[in-house]
Motif scaffolding. Structure first.
Motif, mmCIF file in Angstrom:
data_model
loop_
_atom_site.group_PDB
_atom_site.id
_atom_site.type_symbol
_atom_site.label_atom_id
_atom_site.label_comp_id
_atom_site.label_asym_id
_atom_site.label_seq_id
_atom_site.Cartn_x
_atom_site.Cartn_y
_atom_site.Cartn_z
ATOM 1 N N THR A 459 4.757 -12.072 6.609
ATOM 2 C CA THR A 459 3.877 -10.961 6.203
ATOM 3 C C THR A 459 2.634 -10.876 7.087
ATOM 4 O OG1 THR A 459 2.878 -12.411 4.520
ATOM 5 C CG2 THR A 459 4.654 -10.950 3.813
ATOM 6 N N GLN A 463 1.479 -7.769 9.178
ATOM 7 C CA GLN A 463 0.123 -7.224 9.078
ATOM 8 C C GLN A 463 -0.499 -7.087 10.462
ATOM 9 O OE1 GLN A 463 -3.100 -7.992 5.909
ATOM 10 N NE2 GLN A 463 -3.561 -9.513 7.481
ATOM 11 N N TYR A 466 0.863 -4.122 11.922
ATOM 12 C CA TYR A 466 0.234 -2.952 11.293
ATOM 13 C C TYR A 466 -1.110 -2.668 11.938
ATOM 14 C CZ TYR A 466 -2.029 -0.131 7.659
ATOM 15 O OH TYR A 466 -2.705 0.851 6.983
ATOM 16 N N LYS A 650 2.435 0.476 5.811
ATOM 17 C CA LYS A 650 1.120 0.466 5.165
ATOM 18 C C LYS A 650 0.976 -0.613 4.087
ATOM 19 C CE LYS A 650 2.341 3.918 1.662
ATOM 20 N NZ LYS A 650 2.031 5.257 1.117
ATOM 21 N N ASP A 651 2.122 -1.099 3.564
ATOM 22 C CA ASP A 651 2.055 -2.142 2.529
ATOM 23 C C ASP A 651 1.884 -3.541 3.096
ATOM 24 O OD1 ASP A 651 2.340 -0.299 0.481
ATOM 25 O OD2 ASP A 651 4.532 -0.468 0.448
ATOM 26 N N PRO A 653 -0.631 -5.208 4.603
ATOM 27 C CA PRO A 653 -1.797 -5.986 4.150
ATOM 28 C C PRO A 653 -1.664 -6.443 2.701
ATOM 29 C CG PRO A 653 -2.499 -4.054 5.372
ATOM 30 C CD PRO A 653 -1.035 -3.896 5.134
ATOM 31 N N LYS A 654 -1.135 -5.547 1.842
ATOM 32 C CA LYS A 654 -0.968 -5.925 0.440
ATOM 33 C C LYS A 654 0.072 -7.034 0.298
ATOM 34 C CE LYS A 654 0.216 -4.063 -4.117
ATOM 35 N NZ LYS A 654 1.229 -5.097 -4.406
ATOM 36 N N ASN A 655 1.169 -6.921 1.071
ATOM 37 C CA ASN A 655 2.214 -7.949 0.980
ATOM 38 C C ASN A 655 1.690 -9.309 1.422
ATOM 39 O OD1 ASN A 655 4.012 -6.011 0.100
ATOM 40 N ND2 ASN A 655 4.870 -5.636 2.127
ATOM 41 N N ALA A 657 -1.494 -10.250 1.324
ATOM 42 C CA ALA A 657 -2.434 -10.701 0.286
ATOM 43 C C ALA A 657 -1.671 -11.222 -0.933
ATOM 44 C CB ALA A 657 -3.364 -9.560 -0.108
ATOM 45 N N ASP A 658 -0.567 -10.523 -1.278
ATOM 46 C CA ASP A 658 0.235 -10.975 -2.428
ATOM 47 C C ASP A 658 0.860 -12.345 -2.159
ATOM 48 O OD1 ASP A 658 -0.397 -8.675 -3.774
ATOM 49 O OD2 ASP A 658 1.528 -7.681 -3.414
ATOM 50 N N SER A 659 1.323 -12.563 -0.931
ATOM 51 C CA SER A 659 1.913 -13.858 -0.583
ATOM 52 C C SER A 659 0.879 -14.967 -0.694
ATOM 53 C CB SER A 659 2.494 -13.824 0.833
ATOM 54 O OG SER A 659 3.558 -12.900 0.922
#
Length: 950
Positions: A459, A463, A466, A650-651, A653-655, A657-659
């Motif tokens: 991820t 990122q 991204y 676009k997801d 950064p969220k992925n 952060a979630d990891s």
């Protein structure tokens, strides 16, 4: 009862009611009235006895006693009825009321002849026996003898003392004719009884009454007496038959078996339904040169099994075969768990290879939740265990899978103490024993942590990609803005130099036509992508086949659910198909639009070419404008494509952060599990161990990850500096913390990526790095620049994926003094280990001669634990120590032939097996383990036990 050697079941649980009455008892509520003497009357008595035994079976009663008041007339009828049933064992008995207003039950061996009953009844002075044919016994009167004198009479009578057991009534003080009354304490303390009976549920018994019976109130004696709950049924409706639950574990159908149960009541008497181990070993079968040409078989009890025999009788070899059959030999364990100096590793492996050969094998029959399996293993194919199920189907399991399937624990001779040889793994081993469930949870968490660590790397790279896409889009947008300004400037010059507005409008429309073509292309790409997604959805939506779940469709509610699934699938797929149809319509609209716009564009190009040709004086400016317009078209198309990529990612950064959040959550959960495990270790060690969760003071993965960031920075003694800094970061009051450091590095890394990944940092970034790295020494400019160059997604992945290795620290408590576990003696370590093993209930426990590992002063403590543990889990020991066998109350003892009883061919053979109460077993124990009766008596005299005060 006859058993084949090796297959005596040992001591097994029987639900009991030892105070039942027949219609002949004066207290029996009418009807029936059952006189005897005539064939009809005798048949009626037989019928009642058969009905009684049938009711016992209905109520799952496997041990009963008919105890009429001062009368035993009905005992033969019930014994006869039970003889044809083979389910319920009847112990002849009688209820006696003594002249000190106390009652007791007297139970006789089932094999005892009626003449012995008569002999006993003759001791009841003043008690008259009514004729056997009368429907009722003589009216009960107090026997002219005190309970103390009755006990003395019986224990001194050679004809009686070994064939009967006397149980005084000892309910709460308010009970009818109970010995538990004020003033009776002296006689209760002095009578030689091993048990008492109550006429109420054990759970309702006052704590004070329990303490008196268990020898905890000195005025009432220090001898422990077992408590037997009885129903005292006197009603033809059987209302009280077996109503007060009581289970007794018997190895033989003898009065001696009952006596042994009373002597070990913690393990052999239960006032609730006993819990039988759900996973246990049923039988061992071996074909080897040590066991001879015939298949050797040995069955096991679900409780405590002990194999005894002289040196060289084959005890250890049998346990090694058993461990081999279960995939639990030293060779089956991961090599890191084996002490490299442990010679038993090679010795045990050699035993299997030498004695099984090409044709030998080991079979172990196990039971899991009531289902039996046969495990087969050979030395030729030792990497697999073949499991045959009850339906004769076969499955091959790897050794690791077999170990998971049947979670036994097995220790070879000296295995308890050598388990602790590796101090690095000692805490892990002990924790695994005391808190196996928590350790399994921790292993699952560690597996999840490894998965999330890989996920963090993936991820973070996405990122980074991204961010790079964002940078590329920003660059594309900057280029588009620049091209537009340059085109506008040319248009302004053309207008200033006299080019007509009409011509300029035509030229300006070139960019609009180009954007329109880009729009058409984007619509077509999106239509193709979404059409493929809809097609995949149509193929896989709610694609669940109930036929794959055999038998599930037989349940109405499941059939209804399947119907709902089918309906939902059909409804949604209709919409999906409609959407696909719309996509086909859209495709045709695109084709029509493309054809129409292409025709329009062709006409426009004619106008554009004419306008350009008409302005020959401004040819260069128009060519420049055309060139810039072409570049603008390309740049806008590129920016559209990059925009699609940015939207698709676009997801990221969220992925990421979630990891990271998932990793933190797993670490928190691991801390909780380890804390729980430490508490369990301490709680199950009998205060032998103190345990606590310890945070990793210097996480190695932190150090390694940081050193990668510092690679080639030419920092002197970099590893030491990294370790010192990490130690500071790991403190509970650290500022900054490791979380702050990794977040700060991520901010710097993002800034670096968004700046185009320059080789040198800006002054601001260099200052932030210097302020962040280390706490005691500053980086030079050159070192800072190198660290900045090292900031990449691989190294940042290691930073974010680094985790501490928290652990459990233990101390051995020796007479109140805490000692580091590694510094405790092998005997102390083994004692704590065995205490933990016996305090848990998971899996069969197999130990070869545990006394070899233990300090003598803790043997009796371990023995007490064995008695408590053996009803929660199956135990299989070999031993030379009589305390373990006798005081541990072995449910089954297997004595192997040895010495002068062994056969000349040296084969492993069973001499006798059974429970402690089996006469042959007691003889063998006395001979093999006590050195014979003479030696035992000599020790008794040397200790002077007969005169030494308690």
């Amino acid at each position: 009862m006859t058993f084949i050697k090796g297959h005596h079941p040992g001591a097994v649980w029987r639900k009991a009611d030892l105070q039942c009455h027949s219609p002949r008892d004066q207290g029996w509520t009418q009807p029936p009235s059952l006189p005897g003497g005539t064939p009809e009357f005798e048949k009626a008595r037989d019928d009642w006895a058969a009905l009684f035994i049938a009711e016992c079976r209905t109520r799952n009663l496997e041990l009963v006693s008919i105890t009429d008041h001062h009368d035993m007339t009905f005992v033969p009828y019930v014994v006869k009825a039970a003889a044809g049933d083979k389910f319920t064992l009847v112990m002849p008995g009688v209820e006696v009321t003594c002249n000190d207003n106390t009652q007791c039950l007297v139970l006789f061996d089932p094999a005892c002849p009626p003449e012995i009953w008569t002999h006993f009844l003759g001791k009841l002075k003043g008690v008259t026996q009514s004729p056997a044919n009368e429907s009722k016994a003589a009216k009960a009167v107090n026997a002219g003898i005190s309970i103390s004198d009755l006990f003395e009479d019986v224990t001194s009578d050679k004809a009686l003392r070994d064939v009967c057991i006397m149980l005084p009534h000892f309910s709460d003080p308010s009970a009818h004719k109970s010995l538990n009354e004020p003033g009776h304490h002296d006689r209760f303390a002095t009578i030689q009884c091993d048990g008492v009976y109550i006429e109420k549920p054990f759970s309702d018994l006052e704590r004070g009454t329990q303490d008196k019976a268990y020898g905890k109130v000195s005025d009432w004696g220090t001898r422990r007496r077992a408590i037997i709950a009885t129903g005292d049924n006197k009603m033809p409706t059987w209302d009280r038959l077996g109503t007060h639950e009581c289970w007794i574990k018997l190895g033989d159908e003898t009065i001696e078996a009952l006596r042994q149960a009373l002597l070990a009541d913690e393990a052999r008497i239960s006032h609730a339904t006993p819990v039988i181990p759900s996973e246990r070993i049923v039988e061992l079968r071996v074909l080897s040169t040590l066991t001879g040409e015939e298949l050797f078989t040995m069955s096991f009890n679900d409780g405590f099994n002990v194999i005894i025999g002289g040196r060289g009788s084959g005890k250890s070899a049998l346990l090694e075969y058993l461990r081999f059959g279960l995939g639990r030999t030293l060779k089956d364990l991961p090599r890191r768990e084996i002490d490299v100096f442990d010679t038993s590793f090679d010795r045990e492996a050699q035993l299997i290879d030498d004695t099984l050969g090409d044709d030998g094998y080991v079979e172990v029959i196990i039971e899991r939740e009531g289902v039996r399996e046969t495990w087969l293993r050979t030395s030729k194919d030792r990497d697999v265990i073949t499991v045959t199920n009850e339906d004769d189907s076969e499955t091959e399991f790897s050794i690791e899978d077999a170990q998971q399937r049947f979670p036994a624990r097995a220790f070879s001779q000296k295995g308890l103490s050598t388990t602790m040889n590796d101090s690095a793994n000692a805490a892990e081993q002990v924790t695994g024993i005391a808190a196996a469930e928590q350790l399994d949870k921790r292993r699952d968490i560690d597996t999840s942590i490894e998965r999330v660590k890989r996920q963090i790397g993936t991820t973070l790279r996405k990122q980074t990609a991204y961010w790079e896409i964002q940078l590329e889009r920003r660059r594309a947008q900057t280029r588009i803005a620049d091209l537009k300004r340059r085109i506008a400037a040319i248009a302004a010059r053309l207008e200033k130099e006299g080019v007509s507005r009409e011509t300029l409008d035509v030229i300006a429309k070139k960019a609009v036509y180009d954007r329109t073509k880009n729009y058409q292309g984007q619509v077509n790409r999106a239509r193709n992508t979404d059409r493929d997604r809809l097609t995949a959805l149509r193929e896989n939506f709610l694609n669940i086949k109930i036929a794959s779940f055999q038998g599930a469709e037989d349940f109405p509610e499941i059939a209804a659910l399947d119907a709902a699934v089918a309906a939902a699938r059909d409804n949604v797929l209709r919409h999906v198909q409609a959407a696909l149809d719309d996509m086909r319509v859209l495709g045709q609209a695109y084709v029509d639009s493309l054809a129409a716009f292409t025709s329009r564009e062709d006409q426009f190009r004619i106008q554009l070419d004419a306008a350009v040709q008409a302005q020959s004086a401004h040819k260069q400016l128009l060519e420049d404008s055309a060139k810039l317009s072409a570049e603008l078209k390309e740049a806008e198309a590129e920016e559209l494509e990059i925009g699609e990529q940015e939207e698709a990612t676009k997801d990221a950064p969220k992925n990421f952060a979630d990891s990271c959040a998932e990793l933190d959550k797993l670490l928190t959960e691991r801390t909780r599990v380890l804390t729980e495990a430490a508490m369990k270790v301490e709680g199950q060690s009998g205060k032998m161990l103190k345990a606590s969760h310890r945070r990793d003071p210097r996480p190695r993965e932190y150090v390694d990850a940081l050193m990668k960031v510092m690679a080639s920075a030419r920092v002197h003694d970099v590893e030491s500096k990294c370790e010192d800094w990490i130690r500071e970061l790991a403190k509970h009051d650290a500022n900054p913390t490791w979380a702050v450091v990794r977040a700060s590095l991520l901010v710097l890394f993002k800034a670096k990526v968004m700046a185009g990944s320059p080789t040198e940092p800006s002054d601001d970034h260099a200052k932030k790095l210097k302020d962040l790295i280390f706490s005691q020494s500053n980086l030079t400019d050159q070192q800072t620049h190198r660290v900045y160059q090292n900031l990449d997604d691989d190294r940042l992945s290691d930073i974010f994926a680094a985790v501490p290795r928290d652990f459990i620290v233990m101390n051995y408590v020796d007479q109140g003094r805490a000692v580091e576990f590694e510094k405790a003696s092998p005997g102390q370590q083994a004692s704590a280990l065995l205490e933990l093993l016996l305090n848990q209930s998971a899996g069969t426990l197999i130990i070869d001669q545990p006394e070899d590992d233990l300090d003598n002063r803790v043997i009796m403590q371990i023995v007490n634990l064995i008695r408590k543990s053996k009803d929660r889990r199956q135990l299989l020991f070999t031993t030379h120590n009589p305390n373990i066998v006798v005081n541990g109350d072995a449910d089954k003892v297997v004595a192997l032939k040895s010495g002068d009883t062994a056969q000349t061919d040296g084969r492993i053979q069973i001499d006798v097996d059974g429970a402690i109460e089996t006469p042959e077993i007691r003889k063998v124990i006395t001979h093999i383990m006590e050195g014979g009766k003479a030696a035992f008596d000599l020790r008794n005299r040397k200790y002077n036990f007969e005169t030494i005060a308690d």
